[in-house]
Design a protein around this motif. Structure first.
Motif, mmCIF file in Angstrom:
data_model
loop_
_atom_site.group_PDB
_atom_site.id
_atom_site.type_symbol
_atom_site.label_atom_id
_atom_site.label_comp_id
_atom_site.label_asym_id
_atom_site.label_seq_id
_atom_site.Cartn_x
_atom_site.Cartn_y
_atom_site.Cartn_z
ATOM 1 N N PHE A 1 0.837 -1.200 0.000
ATOM 2 C CA PHE A 1 0.000 0.000 0.000
ATOM 3 C C PHE A 1 0.876 1.256 0.000
ATOM 4 C CE2 PHE A 1 -2.850 -3.164 1.861
ATOM 5 C CZ PHE A 1 -4.002 -2.946 1.123
ATOM 6 N N LEU A 2 0.639 2.113 -0.968
ATOM 7 C CA LEU A 2 1.371 3.368 -1.079
ATOM 8 C C LEU A 2 0.441 4.539 -0.783
ATOM 9 C CD1 LEU A 2 3.428 2.743 -4.338
ATOM 10 C CD2 LEU A 2 4.210 2.536 -1.974
ATOM 11 N N PHE A 3 0.902 5.437 0.087
ATOM 12 C CA PHE A 3 0.125 6.635 0.401
ATOM 13 C C PHE A 3 0.029 7.502 -0.854
ATOM 14 C CE2 PHE A 3 0.123 11.050 2.316
ATOM 15 C CZ PHE A 3 -1.214 11.005 2.684
ATOM 16 N N GLY A 4 -1.180 7.925 -1.183
ATOM 17 C CA GLY A 4 -1.399 8.731 -2.372
ATOM 18 C C GLY A 4 -1.795 7.906 -3.576
ATOM 19 N N THR A 5 -1.537 6.589 -3.523
ATOM 20 C CA THR A 5 -1.929 5.696 -4.618
ATOM 21 C C THR A 5 -3.048 4.757 -4.181
ATOM 22 O OG1 THR A 5 0.288 5.742 -5.587
ATOM 23 C CG2 THR A 5 -1.136 3.908 -6.217
ATOM 24 N N HIS A 6 -2.808 4.031 -3.096
ATOM 25 C CA HIS A 6 -3.807 3.076 -2.615
ATOM 26 C C HIS A 6 -4.692 3.651 -1.514
ATOM 27 C CE1 HIS A 6 -0.482 0.612 -4.298
ATOM 28 N NE2 HIS A 6 -1.487 -0.027 -4.845
ATOM 29 N N TYR A 7 -4.269 4.711 -0.900
ATOM 30 C CA TYR A 7 -5.132 5.432 0.041
ATOM 31 C C TYR A 7 -4.674 6.881 0.059
ATOM 32 C CZ TYR A 7 -1.252 4.892 3.392
ATOM 33 O OH TYR A 7 -0.030 4.924 4.016
ATOM 34 N N ARG A 8 -5.628 7.776 0.115
ATOM 35 C CA ARG A 8 -5.318 9.207 0.021
ATOM 36 C C ARG A 8 -5.585 9.965 1.322
ATOM 37 N NH1 ARG A 8 -4.208 10.625 -5.103
ATOM 38 N NH2 ARG A 8 -4.794 9.180 -6.759
ATOM 39 N N SER A 9 -6.419 9.407 2.169
ATOM 40 C CA SER A 9 -6.705 10.072 3.435
ATOM 41 C C SER A 9 -5.685 9.650 4.476
ATOM 42 C CB SER A 9 -8.116 9.722 3.923
ATOM 43 O OG SER A 9 -8.323 10.232 5.230
ATOM 44 N N LEU A 10 -4.999 10.614 5.070
ATOM 45 C CA LEU A 10 -4.034 10.307 6.114
ATOM 46 C C LEU A 10 -4.729 9.732 7.347
ATOM 47 C CD1 LEU A 10 -1.117 10.369 7.087
ATOM 48 C CD2 LEU A 10 -1.481 12.731 7.841
ATOM 49 N N ASN A 11 -6.022 10.003 7.489
ATOM 50 C CA ASN A 11 -6.770 9.442 8.615
ATOM 51 C C ASN A 11 -6.660 7.920 8.640
ATOM 52 O OD1 ASN A 11 -7.604 12.001 9.290
ATOM 53 N ND2 ASN A 11 -9.627 11.810 8.352
ATOM 54 N N VAL A 12 -6.656 7.305 7.461
ATOM 55 C CA VAL A 12 -6.573 5.851 7.362
ATOM 56 C C VAL A 12 -5.331 5.345 8.085
ATOM 57 C CG1 VAL A 12 -6.306 3.910 5.770
ATOM 58 C CG2 VAL A 12 -7.815 5.803 5.171
ATOM 59 N N LEU A 13 -4.193 5.945 7.781
ATOM 60 C CA LEU A 13 -2.934 5.498 8.372
ATOM 61 C C LEU A 13 -2.802 5.950 9.820
ATOM 62 C CD1 LEU A 13 -0.222 4.085 7.880
ATOM 63 C CD2 LEU A 13 0.729 6.312 7.248
ATOM 64 N N THR A 14 -3.234 7.166 10.131
ATOM 65 C CA THR A 14 -3.120 7.676 11.502
ATOM 66 C C THR A 14 -3.843 6.768 12.485
ATOM 67 O OG1 THR A 14 -2.927 9.968 10.735
ATOM 68 C CG2 THR A 14 -3.606 9.628 13.015
ATOM 69 N N LEU A 15 -5.047 6.346 12.121
ATOM 70 C CA LEU A 15 -5.810 5.477 13.016
ATOM 71 C C LEU A 15 -5.183 4.095 13.122
ATOM 72 C CD1 LEU A 15 -9.363 6.606 11.905
ATOM 73 C CD2 LEU A 15 -8.354 6.929 14.169
ATOM 74 N N LEU A 16 -4.651 3.598 12.021
ATOM 75 C CA LEU A 16 -3.999 2.293 12.047
ATOM 76 C C LEU A 16 -2.758 2.329 12.944
ATOM 77 C CD1 LEU A 16 -4.395 -0.487 10.742
ATOM 78 C CD2 LEU A 16 -2.941 0.264 8.858
ATOM 79 N N LEU A 17 -1.971 3.399 12.808
ATOM 80 C CA LEU A 17 -0.776 3.534 13.640
ATOM 81 C C LEU A 17 -1.138 3.792 15.108
ATOM 82 C CD1 LEU A 17 1.561 5.659 11.323
ATOM 83 C CD2 LEU A 17 1.453 3.173 11.583
ATOM 84 N N SER A 18 -2.211 4.534 15.331
ATOM 85 C CA SER A 18 -2.660 4.798 16.706
ATOM 86 C C SER A 18 -3.125 3.508 17.367
ATOM 87 C CB SER A 18 -3.787 5.830 16.704
ATOM 88 O OG SER A 18 -3.351 7.065 16.186
ATOM 89 N N TRP A 19 -3.816 2.669 16.588
ATOM 90 C CA TRP A 19 -4.265 1.361 17.087
ATOM 91 C C TRP A 19 -3.058 0.516 17.487
ATOM 92 C CZ3 TRP A 19 -3.261 -3.501 14.960
ATOM 93 C CH2 TRP A 19 -4.039 -4.561 15.427
ATOM 94 N N ARG A 20 -2.048 0.493 16.647
ATOM 95 C CA ARG A 20 -0.837 -0.274 16.957
ATOM 96 C C ARG A 20 -0.084 0.331 18.135
ATOM 97 N NH1 ARG A 20 4.677 -0.734 15.488
ATOM 98 N NH2 ARG A 20 5.330 -2.893 15.054
ATOM 99 N N LEU A 21 -0.147 1.645 18.275
ATOM 100 C CA LEU A 21 0.553 2.331 19.359
ATOM 101 C C LEU A 21 0.075 1.866 20.731
ATOM 102 C CD1 LEU A 21 2.557 4.516 20.296
ATOM 103 C CD2 LEU A 21 0.701 6.195 20.056
ATOM 104 N N LEU A 22 -1.183 1.485 20.840
ATOM 105 C CA LEU A 22 -1.689 1.015 22.134
ATOM 106 C C LEU A 22 -0.875 -0.194 22.602
ATOM 107 C CD1 LEU A 22 -5.581 1.256 21.762
ATOM 108 C CD2 LEU A 22 -3.922 3.007 22.391
ATOM 109 N N GLY A 23 -0.593 -1.108 21.674
ATOM 110 C CA GLY A 23 0.201 -2.266 22.044
ATOM 111 C C GLY A 23 1.641 -1.911 22.350
#
Length: 714
Positions: A419-441
């Motif tokens: 997955f490439l930012f700007g190609t496969h997903y354009r909203s940074l919210n997608v990645l921010t939430l995924l990274l925030s979810w992982r950050l809990l662990g």
């Protein structure tokens, strides 16, 4: 309710308030962008004022001294350093006047005039190669050429001034860009001390060199001489100028030639000093007029809407200003906030996530809200409340290594899955939430001491859970339209979810329980996206050739949902070995080829009265359907031709040599033989094949959405 007043002051009084040796009362909020003007722009501004052109208006903000501590601010720079070796030298703040004023709009112009007129200690310290670029001079060469620097002060080139006055016939016609020069004046600290070759070309002159003796006079000396005392005329200034020029070793014949025009110049400087500068001044907070929330919101909105550069100042820039002013670099390996964020940005870019500083600050701020603020994102009202924002800085400093490492490692996992930012997903919210979810662990692990084996097991379980959910989260959160309308609310709700999970997770002691909560949260998120995502796939269709790129992401996934299909899809097919492979959505049966098929209408007039016959709309829908598309190498560009797919494939090396069979390859990627070469077939028959392929593709995509089908490529 009016939040501002109109006013004006003489320019020299404003400059004095910003530069007084007793302490400045006119400050720059650190919420502002940094000073960015070049020495050439400063010279141009001075030239404009000497021509009688207006300085422009300012926007000021009056602040009570007791409120100053709650607003990140700084005095103006005495020396603007862009070498990275020094800290910019500042004016000191006055302490304690009843009131300060902040420059909200006009910082670049005021700072520029201070650098020009402020005094002997004001100037630019730039690397020599930057000086050469700014002044269009010969670039320095030799060993250490890129490390040499010079400290320049704005001076009047007296020799050139004499020549230009004589050439053009008076001071009023002089272009001061020709007679003002940035010059090294200090014997100590004026230039870097690194060894230079004998033939080194300095980009700016030095008044200390023998050949320049008596040539340059600091412009600030002329400014200081330009007294605003009433009743002074050119004669007075001539009498003052003569000893000043003599002190600068200007030859007597030059003094005699320039004394009169210089006196005229000083009179012009007096007029500039006395010129009134208009401004709008925002009133200080008054609890009898405004509520604190209403006042703060108004100020922040003014920040975000007004700026000298003509671009809105974002809330992220205001947030970053707070971060920089409160950052304790001793806790981050002696790296400043700017350096830490710069390094994080560079590391993310290496993993395919290139973010500007605004986006990076927004993502980091959201992660902080998850861990430390009960999921409440910063609001405009918070940005002027030190008690609201300062805790964020302390928390970030304390947990920076965990947060930064999690972001980079998580971005790498996403990149590894294609997955490439700007190609496969354009909203940074997608990645921010995924990274925030992982950050809990990761944060739980940072706060709990585990043995080597237990830690390794937890990290692997966390990454496995991440991999199991990452793809579907990225795809479904987009297909469901989650980042369309009400994006801010949706994002805030997700952040709240994670914060609630953190409140539970941080109390746990068993690693498996932590993983269970994280899995449950992601399953709940994805479940909430499935219905809308399935509807998106059901409705997916375009009517024009130039719109088929909308199929890119569904096709990107579909090619990976079957092992044999992916094996065939991954083959590097191209007609030429030149260049790198680049894929895009292409038609299987070319648009022009459809028009040659039996029964295909050529115009609306040819549709006739037979209701069973194909219409132009039918043809457009079918030829641009998902089932008539694949991801193919861009050089094929089947859509623009009139050849069948087989003609393109026959030119590919693997098929020409017989290493691959066209029919076997086409079958593997789900392309019927009639689509590979529809010659002799009717348009209606080919349409049925395309419709069948479309239906089958959509079924597989929806099975993936439902979780009953997985990627076969990893």
């Amino acid at each position: 309710m009016k939040i501002y007043d109109e006013g004006s002051e003489p320019l020299h009084e404003l400059l004095r308030a910003a530069s007084s040796d007793q302490g400045a009362t006119l400050l720059v909020p650190d919420l502002q962008r940094p000073y960015v003007w070049s020495p050439s722009q400063v010279t141009l501004l001075v030239d404009s004022l000497l021509r009688g052109w207006p300085f422009g208006t300012l926007l000021l903000w009056s602040v009570h001294k007791e409120d100053l501590a709650g607003i990140p601010s700084r005095p103006f720079w005495r020396v603007v350093d862009r070498t990275g070796e020094f800290d910019d030298a500042q004016v000191s703040k006055s302490n304690p006047p009843a009131q300060f004023r902040m420059v909200l709009d006009g910082q670049q112009r005021l700072q520029s005039l201070l650098l020009a007129f402020g005094g002997d200690s004001w100037g630019f310290r730039l690397l020599d190669h930057e000086w050469s670029t700014v002044l269009d001079a010969e670039r320095p060469r030799g060993r250490n050429a890129k490390r040499h620097w010079s400290l320049g002060h704005l001076c009047l080139d007296v020799w050139t001034f004499r020549e230009r006055v004589q050439a053009v016939g008076g001071v009023a016609k002089v272009d001061f860009r020709d007679v003002l020069a940035w010059v090294v004046q200090s014997p100590d600290g004026g230039r870097s001390t690194l060894k230079r070759p004998v033939n080194y070309k300095h980009p700016i002159a030095s008044s200390l060199d023998v050949e320049n003796k008596g040539r340059f006079v600091r412009l600030s000396r002329l400014w200081d001489l330009a007294s605003t005392q009433p009743g002074l005329f050119e004669k007075h200034f001539r009498e003052k100028l003569a000893p000043l020029l003599a002190q600068h070793d200007v030859p007597k014949d030059v003094i005699d030639a320039v004394l009169e025009p210089l006196a005229e110049l000083v009179v012009t400087l007096v007029a500039i000093k006395q010129s009134k500068v208009s401004y709008l001044q925002l009133a200080p907070f008054n609890d009898q007029v405004f509520s604190q929330d209403l006042y703060n919101d108004a100020i922040v909105n003014i920040f975000t809407r007004l700026n000298t550069a003509g671009r809105a100042l974002t809330r992220q820039e205001i947030t970053f200003a707070w971060i920089k002013t409160g950052w304790d670099s001793a806790k981050t390996g002696h790296r400043t906030a700017g350096k830490c964020f710069e390094e994080l940005g560079e590391a993310l870019a290496e993993e395919g996530v290139a973010l500007d500083i605004d986006a990076l600050v927004g993502a980091v701020s959201a992660m902080w809200s998850v861990l430390h603020r009960d999921g409440a994102l910063l609001t405009a009202n918070d940005l002027l409340r030190g008690e609201k924002v300062r805790p964020m800085v302390q928390d970030l400093v304390q947990n920076w290594e965990t947060l930064a490492a999690n972001a980079v490692d998580g971005a790498k996992l996403v990149d590894d899955r294609g997955f490439l930012f700007g190609t496969h997903y354009r909203s940074l919210n997608v990645l921010t939430l995924l990274l925030s979810w992982r950050l809990l662990g990761r944060q739980w692990l940072a706060e709990h001491s585990l043995g080597v084996t237990a830690k390794d097991s937890f990290e692997k379980s966390l990454d496995a859970a991440f991999a199991a959910s990452c793809d579907r989260w990225i795809l479904l959160s987009q297909w469901s339209g989650r980042w369309g309308k009400s994006t801010d609310k949706a994002f805030a709700d997700y952040i709240k979810d994670l914060s609630a999970d953190w409140a539970s997770i941080r109390k746990l002691t068993a690693p498996d329980d932590v993983i269970a909560i994280l899995k449950h949260r992601m399953e709940a998120w994805i479940s909430g996206l499935q219905a809308e995502s399935s509807k998106y796939i059901d409705d997916l269709g375009v009517l024009t050739r130039d719109a088929v790129h909308q199929y890119y992401l569904p096709l990107w996934l579909w090619h990976r949902l079957d092992a044999a299909r992916w094996k065939a899809s991954a083959l590097p097919l191209r007609e030429s070995k030149r260049g790198s492979l680049s894929f895009d959505v292409d038609h299987v049966v070319a648009v022009k080829l459809w028009e040659t098929l039996q029964g295909a209408p050529q115009t609306a007039a040819e549709e006739g009265e037979d209701e069973s016959a194909l219409t132009m709309e039918d043809l457009s829908t079918t030829m641009n359907a998902l089932g008539n598309c694949c991801l193919l190498e861009k050089s094929f560009n089947i859509a623009k031709g009139a050849e069948p797919l087989r003609a393109f494939l026959d030119r590919v090396h693997e098929f020409k040599t017989g290493a691959l069979k066209v029919n076997d390859w086409a079958k593997a990627i789900g392309v019927d033989a009639d689509l590979v070469d529809p010659s002799g077939k009717t348009a209606a028959a080919i349409r049925l094949v395309v419709e069948g392929r479309t239906a089958k593709m959509k079924t597989e995509l929806k099975e993936y959405i439902a979780g009953t089908r997985q990627r076969a490529d990893i």
